[in-house]
Design a protein around this motif. Structure first.
Motif, mmCIF file in Angstrom:
data_model
loop_
_atom_site.group_PDB
_atom_site.id
_atom_site.type_symbol
_atom_site.label_atom_id
_atom_site.label_comp_id
_atom_site.label_asym_id
_atom_site.label_seq_id
_atom_site.Cartn_x
_atom_site.Cartn_y
_atom_site.Cartn_z
ATOM 1 N N TRP A 90 -48.745 -7.433 22.496
ATOM 2 C CA TRP A 90 -49.404 -7.969 23.701
ATOM 3 C C TRP A 90 -50.902 -7.171 23.900
ATOM 4 N N HIS A 91 -50.674 -5.857 23.842
ATOM 5 C CA HIS A 91 -51.828 -5.050 23.887
ATOM 6 C C HIS A 91 -52.865 -5.145 22.751
ATOM 7 N N PHE A 92 -52.478 -5.380 21.549
ATOM 8 C CA PHE A 92 -53.168 -5.992 20.575
ATOM 9 C C PHE A 92 -53.944 -7.018 20.919
ATOM 10 N N GLU A 93 -53.166 -8.030 21.067
ATOM 11 C CA GLU A 93 -53.798 -9.321 21.240
ATOM 12 C C GLU A 93 -54.633 -9.635 22.336
ATOM 13 N N HIS A 94 -54.649 -8.524 23.355
ATOM 14 C CA HIS A 94 -55.678 -8.579 24.456
ATOM 15 C C HIS A 94 -56.819 -7.545 24.397
ATOM 16 N N GLY A 95 -56.943 -6.871 23.055
ATOM 17 C CA GLY A 95 -57.969 -6.207 23.020
ATOM 18 C C GLY A 95 -58.022 -4.841 23.507
ATOM 19 N N TYR A 96 -56.865 -4.336 23.645
ATOM 20 C CA TYR A 96 -56.712 -2.961 24.161
ATOM 21 C C TYR A 96 -56.911 -1.882 23.100
ATOM 22 N N TYR A 97 -56.926 -2.108 21.849
ATOM 23 C CA TYR A 97 -57.187 -1.447 20.738
ATOM 24 C C TYR A 97 -58.216 -1.978 20.030
ATOM 25 N N PRO A 98 -59.145 -1.495 19.057
ATOM 26 C CA PRO A 98 -59.999 -2.144 18.163
ATOM 27 C C PRO A 98 -59.269 -2.920 17.346
ATOM 28 N N ALA A 99 -59.751 -3.974 17.067
ATOM 29 C CA ALA A 99 -59.186 -5.114 16.231
ATOM 30 C C ALA A 99 -58.841 -4.607 14.812
ATOM 31 N N VAL A 100 -59.749 -3.874 14.201
ATOM 32 C CA VAL A 100 -59.268 -3.439 12.937
ATOM 33 C C VAL A 100 -58.302 -2.414 12.877
ATOM 34 N N VAL A 101 -57.809 -1.589 13.762
ATOM 35 C CA VAL A 101 -56.935 -0.814 14.040
ATOM 36 C C VAL A 101 -55.543 -1.510 14.267
ATOM 37 N N ALA A 102 -55.565 -2.428 15.189
ATOM 38 C CA ALA A 102 -54.308 -3.337 15.413
ATOM 39 C C ALA A 102 -53.860 -4.203 14.038
ATOM 40 N N ILE A 103 -55.010 -4.631 13.515
ATOM 41 C CA ILE A 103 -54.760 -5.228 12.289
ATOM 42 C C ILE A 103 -54.173 -4.671 11.384
ATOM 43 N N SER A 104 -54.827 -3.443 11.047
ATOM 44 C CA SER A 104 -54.288 -2.480 10.015
ATOM 45 C C SER A 104 -52.765 -1.950 10.271
ATOM 46 N N PHE A 105 -52.562 -1.747 11.564
ATOM 47 C CA PHE A 105 -51.377 -1.360 11.927
ATOM 48 C C PHE A 105 -50.184 -2.287 11.634
ATOM 49 N N CYS A 106 -50.456 -3.596 11.670
ATOM 50 C CA CYS A 106 -49.492 -4.575 11.353
ATOM 51 C C CYS A 106 -49.381 -4.765 9.853
ATOM 52 N N TYR A 107 -50.464 -4.681 9.252
ATOM 53 C CA TYR A 107 -50.540 -4.630 7.552
ATOM 54 C C TYR A 107 -49.770 -3.714 6.929
ATOM 55 N N LEU A 108 -49.951 -2.428 7.661
ATOM 56 C CA LEU A 108 -49.091 -1.412 7.076
ATOM 57 C C LEU A 108 -47.503 -1.416 7.447
ATOM 58 N N ASN A 109 -47.235 -2.060 8.648
ATOM 59 C CA ASN A 109 -46.026 -1.922 8.858
ATOM 60 C C ASN A 109 -45.271 -3.049 8.053
ATOM 61 N N MET A 110 -46.052 -4.233 7.637
ATOM 62 C CA MET A 110 -45.654 -5.373 6.901
ATOM 63 C C MET A 110 -45.085 -4.784 5.315
ATOM 64 N N LEU A 111 -45.832 -3.864 4.890
ATOM 65 C CA LEU A 111 -45.853 -3.164 3.775
ATOM 66 C C LEU A 111 -44.621 -2.109 3.662
ATOM 67 N N LYS A 112 -44.592 -1.420 4.973
ATOM 68 C CA LYS A 112 -43.394 -0.703 4.852
ATOM 69 C C LYS A 112 -42.044 -0.999 4.989
ATOM 70 N N TYR A 113 -42.043 -2.305 5.638
ATOM 71 C CA TYR A 113 -40.818 -2.872 6.022
ATOM 72 C C TYR A 113 -40.107 -3.582 4.698
ATOM 73 N N GLU A 114 -41.256 -4.095 3.934
ATOM 74 C CA GLU A 114 -41.084 -4.821 2.717
ATOM 75 C C GLU A 114 -40.679 -3.735 1.700
ATOM 76 N N LYS A 115 -41.209 -2.549 1.413
ATOM 77 C CA LYS A 115 -40.871 -1.746 0.729
ATOM 78 C C LYS A 115 -39.410 -1.053 0.875
ATOM 79 N N ARG A 116 -39.178 -0.748 2.213
ATOM 80 C CA ARG A 116 -38.054 -0.270 2.832
ATOM 81 C C ARG A 116 -36.590 -1.170 2.538
ATOM 82 N N ALA A 117 -37.044 -2.474 2.484
ATOM 83 C CA ALA A 117 -35.905 -3.452 2.287
ATOM 84 C C ALA A 117 -35.001 -3.200 1.487
ATOM 85 N N GLY A 118 -33.643 -2.933 1.942
ATOM 86 C CA GLY A 118 -32.685 -2.689 0.940
ATOM 87 C C GLY A 118 -32.392 -1.511 0.289
#
Length: 122
Positions: free
Chosen positions: A23-51
């Protein structure tokens, strides 16, 4: 056809007003590039961690999909200028890093004390 992604937003991530980090990301409480990067890196983390962390990869893959969905949402909001990179300079500035580090580490110590003493608000 792919099933709709389950959104994993546990209550312990909610702030006092009932808002989570997305919600904070979507409402601009953080710089967009930081929020987008956070999500991108977490996507990769969970993908790599799977199994690897657990034998059943489904929970990690659900989390990866959740972060992917948020990543796409944030990219679209940034493209429409609904979120911005205001404040990015401060995030990346290291001119007063020593002082900010002291302040942050004191805050972590205070949080730990509050939790251990029962003063933390649940």
């Amino acid at each position: 056809m792919r099933k709709e992604t389950e959104i994993l937003r546990p209550k312990y991530y909610l702030d006092k007003r009932g808002h989570d980090l997305f919600w904070h990301f979507e409402h601009g409480y953080y710089p967009a590039v930081v929020a987008i990067s956070f999500c991108y890196l977490n996507m990769l983390k969970y993908e790599k961690r799977a199994g690897r962390k657990t034998q059943d990869p489904s929970e990690d893959l659900k989390k990866a999909r959740t972060y992917y969905d948020e990543y796409v949402k944030l990219l679209k909001k940034r493209e429409k200028d609904e979120i911005h990179d205001q404040g990015l300079e401060r995030v990346l500035d290291c001119s007063d890093l020593k002082e900010r580090g002291k302040t942050y580490l004191k805050r972590l110590d205070r949080i730990e004390e509050d939790i251990k003493s029962g003063r933390a608000k649940q």
